[in-house]
Design a protein around this motif. Sequence first.
Motif, PDB file in Angstrom:
ATOM      1  N   GLU A 108       0.816  -1.214   0.000  1.00 45.04           N
ATOM      2  CA  GLU A 108       0.000   0.000   0.000  1.00 45.04           C
ATOM      3  C   GLU A 108       0.851   1.266   0.000  1.00 45.04           C
ATOM      4  O   GLU A 108       0.393   2.317  -0.452  1.00 45.04           O
ATOM      5  CB  GLU A 108      -0.928   0.019   1.232  1.00 45.04           C
ATOM      6  N   ASN A 115      -3.159   4.345   1.034  1.00 45.14           N
ATOM      7  CA  ASN A 115      -2.809   4.618   2.426  1.00 45.14           C
ATOM      8  C   ASN A 115      -3.049   6.091   2.734  1.00 45.14           C
ATOM      9  O   ASN A 115      -2.625   6.951   1.989  1.00 45.14           O
ATOM     10  CB  ASN A 115      -1.356   4.213   2.731  1.00 45.14           C
ATOM     11  N   CYS A 123       5.139   5.745   5.559  1.00 46.13           N
ATOM     12  CA  CYS A 123       4.309   4.550   5.378  1.00 46.13           C
ATOM     13  C   CYS A 123       5.212   3.323   5.454  1.00 46.13           C
ATOM     14  O   CYS A 123       6.236   3.244   4.775  1.00 46.13           O
ATOM     15  CB  CYS A 123       3.588   4.608   4.027  1.00 46.13           C
TER      16      CYS A 123
END
Length: 134
Positions: A108, A115, A123
């Motif tokens: 993601e 996200n 992330c």
Amino acid sequence: MRFCILCLCFALASCQIEIFEKPYVVSELYHLPCTVTTNTKEECEAKGCYYDDSENVPECYQKNIDECTEGTHNCDLHAFCVDLPYSFVCLCKAGFKGNGQSCIDIDECLHPLLNPCEPSAVCVNELGGYSCVE
């Protein structure tokens, strides 16, 4: 209790599975006949079939095998097994993509739409998901 599964697919072929309780299931409406010569309960059951005499004409049907419950399916560890009449289907869980027999993690973090991390966060991809680290 019977369930019906609805798969809502999003970008990159990832799916979110939602399960809704329904008053019926397709397998109750669909039967495969057994090959018998006398169509008696004894012959039907001897062949491992189901004998139904609830209608005017008794019939002999093949029993549905629930591969999901019996563990005879070939679904990936990261997939749902869904029993169907005389068959089954494998669906990758959310955060994974594939054909259900082989599911791989979706990163993601490579796709900003997958996200909702704040611009100041990093992330971090995780198996089946992600986390945002400040």
